[in-house]
Design a protein around this motif. Sequence first.
Motif, mmCIF file in Angstrom:
data_model
loop_
_atom_site.group_PDB
_atom_site.id
_atom_site.type_symbol
_atom_site.label_atom_id
_atom_site.label_comp_id
_atom_site.label_asym_id
_atom_site.label_seq_id
_atom_site.Cartn_x
_atom_site.Cartn_y
_atom_site.Cartn_z
ATOM 1 N N GLY A 77 102.823 -40.497 -32.180
ATOM 2 C CA GLY A 77 102.739 -41.958 -32.180
ATOM 3 C C GLY A 77 102.559 -42.500 -30.775
ATOM 4 N N GLN A 78 103.289 -41.934 -29.816
ATOM 5 C CA GLN A 78 103.152 -42.377 -28.428
ATOM 6 C C GLN A 78 101.753 -42.067 -27.893
ATOM 7 N N VAL A 79 101.233 -40.910 -28.274
ATOM 8 C CA VAL A 79 99.869 -40.552 -27.852
ATOM 9 C C VAL A 79 98.871 -41.550 -28.433
ATOM 10 N N ALA A 80 99.039 -41.900 -29.710
ATOM 11 C CA ALA A 80 98.129 -42.859 -30.339
ATOM 12 C C ALA A 80 98.207 -44.211 -29.631
ATOM 13 N N ARG A 81 99.447 -44.670 -29.318
ATOM 14 C CA ARG A 81 99.589 -45.951 -28.616
ATOM 15 C C ARG A 81 98.956 -45.881 -27.222
ATOM 16 N N LEU A 82 99.150 -44.763 -26.546
ATOM 17 C CA LEU A 82 98.570 -44.610 -25.221
ATOM 18 C C LEU A 82 97.046 -44.585 -25.299
ATOM 19 N N ASN A 83 96.502 -43.928 -26.310
ATOM 20 C CA ASN A 83 95.046 -43.911 -26.481
ATOM 21 C C ASN A 83 94.503 -45.315 -26.749
ATOM 22 N N GLU A 84 95.228 -46.088 -27.575
ATOM 23 C CA GLU A 84 94.819 -47.475 -27.822
ATOM 24 C C GLU A 84 94.876 -48.281 -26.535
ATOM 25 N N LEU A 85 95.940 -48.107 -25.772
ATOM 26 C CA LEU A 85 96.092 -48.814 -24.505
ATOM 27 C C LEU A 85 94.977 -48.414 -23.538
ATOM 28 N N TYR A 86 94.656 -47.144 -23.525
ATOM 29 C CA TYR A 86 93.593 -46.679 -22.647
ATOM 30 C C TYR A 86 92.239 -47.268 -23.054
ATOM 31 N N ALA A 87 91.998 -47.358 -24.357
ATOM 32 C CA ALA A 87 90.745 -47.949 -24.830
ATOM 33 C C ALA A 87 90.647 -49.407 -24.382
ATOM 34 N N GLU A 88 91.762 -50.140 -24.494
ATOM 35 C CA GLU A 88 91.773 -51.529 -24.027
ATOM 36 C C GLU A 88 91.609 -51.591 -22.514
ATOM 37 N N TYR A 89 92.233 -50.667 -21.843
ATOM 38 C CA TYR A 89 92.131 -50.628 -20.389
ATOM 39 C C TYR A 89 90.676 -50.412 -19.966
ATOM 40 N N LYS A 90 89.993 -49.525 -20.662
ATOM 41 C CA LYS A 90 88.589 -49.265 -20.331
ATOM 42 C C LYS A 90 87.739 -50.519 -20.543
ATOM 43 N N LYS A 91 88.070 -51.316 -21.580
ATOM 44 C CA LYS A 91 87.298 -52.537 -21.849
ATOM 45 C C LYS A 91 87.582 -53.597 -20.787
ATOM 46 N N TYR A 92 88.866 -53.814 -20.503
ATOM 47 C CA TYR A 92 89.284 -54.879 -19.593
ATOM 48 C C TYR A 92 90.315 -54.331 -18.605
ATOM 49 N N PRO A 93 89.880 -53.573 -17.609
ATOM 50 C CA PRO A 93 90.850 -52.895 -16.746
ATOM 51 C C PRO A 93 91.770 -53.843 -15.977
ATOM 52 N N LEU A 94 91.253 -54.914 -15.429
ATOM 53 C CA LEU A 94 92.079 -55.804 -14.623
ATOM 54 C C LEU A 94 93.118 -56.524 -15.471
ATOM 55 N N ILE A 95 92.685 -57.046 -16.609
ATOM 56 C CA ILE A 95 93.613 -57.771 -17.491
ATOM 57 C C ILE A 95 94.693 -56.830 -18.016
ATOM 58 N N THR A 96 94.284 -55.645 -18.428
ATOM 59 C CA THR A 96 95.254 -54.681 -18.953
ATOM 60 C C THR A 96 96.228 -54.251 -17.875
ATOM 61 N N LYS A 97 95.745 -54.041 -16.681
ATOM 62 C CA LYS A 97 96.611 -53.627 -15.573
ATOM 63 C C LYS A 97 97.638 -54.718 -15.275
ATOM 64 N N GLN A 98 97.181 -55.966 -15.239
ATOM 65 C CA GLN A 98 98.110 -57.075 -14.980
ATOM 66 C C GLN A 98 99.140 -57.197 -16.099
ATOM 67 N N ARG A 99 98.680 -57.098 -17.330
ATOM 68 C CA ARG A 99 99.612 -57.203 -18.462
ATOM 69 C C ARG A 99 100.652 -56.087 -18.418
ATOM 70 N N MET A 100 100.209 -54.869 -18.135
ATOM 71 C CA MET A 100 101.145 -53.755 -18.033
ATOM 72 C C MET A 100 102.144 -53.988 -16.907
ATOM 73 N N PHE A 101 101.668 -54.544 -15.799
ATOM 74 C CA PHE A 101 102.558 -54.833 -14.677
ATOM 75 C C PHE A 101 103.606 -55.864 -15.097
ATOM 76 N N TYR A 102 103.167 -56.947 -15.727
ATOM 77 C CA TYR A 102 104.111 -57.994 -16.137
ATOM 78 C C TYR A 102 105.111 -57.475 -17.167
ATOM 79 N N GLU A 103 104.646 -56.697 -18.133
ATOM 80 C CA GLU A 103 105.545 -56.138 -19.147
ATOM 81 C C GLU A 103 106.566 -55.203 -18.507
ATOM 82 N N THR A 104 106.114 -54.396 -17.558
ATOM 83 C CA THR A 104 107.029 -53.481 -16.876
ATOM 84 C C THR A 104 108.048 -54.250 -16.055
ATOM 85 N N MET A 105 107.600 -55.255 -15.340
ATOM 86 C CA MET A 105 108.520 -56.064 -14.541
ATOM 87 C C MET A 105 109.533 -56.778 -15.438
#
Length: 141
Positions: free
Chosen positions: A71-99
């Motif tokens: 399940g974690q691999v599937a979520r990571l693959n989905e996240l990676y697919a989104e990251y590939k589409k919109y790297p800057l937005i995904t990176k910022q969102r991941m940063f904010y969620e982590t913070m």
Amino acid sequence: MNITIQDAEPPTSEVIDAFKNVENAKQGKETSINKANQQRNEEIPAARAKVDETLKTANAQAQERVNEAQGQVARLNELYAEYKKYPLITKQRMFYETMEEILPDMKVIITKSDGSTQTMLPLESFAEFNTTVQGGAEDEE
């Protein structure tokens, strides 16, 4: 052929006692063997049942961990697919969620070059604001 016993005397009390002791020892031996066999017959199946239960529990836990990892691999693959589409937005969102996860009570205020400010964390303030705006818009309709 005939055998005749003449002048037979009963054995002495010491011989009789020794004979009784030998018979008692034989019976005690048989009793001990029977008790040991009974105990073995009770404990071996119980031990096997415990082994089976432990194996089933271990296999279930292993399968649960495998499923969780998949399940974690599937979520990571989905996240990676989104990251590939919109790297800057995904990176910022991941940063904010982590913070938000690491520093849940901290407020982050972003100051723009024109002097305006914007509160970014905690994100609950956005949810409350969004609910208020949507709730107000529904009341007017």
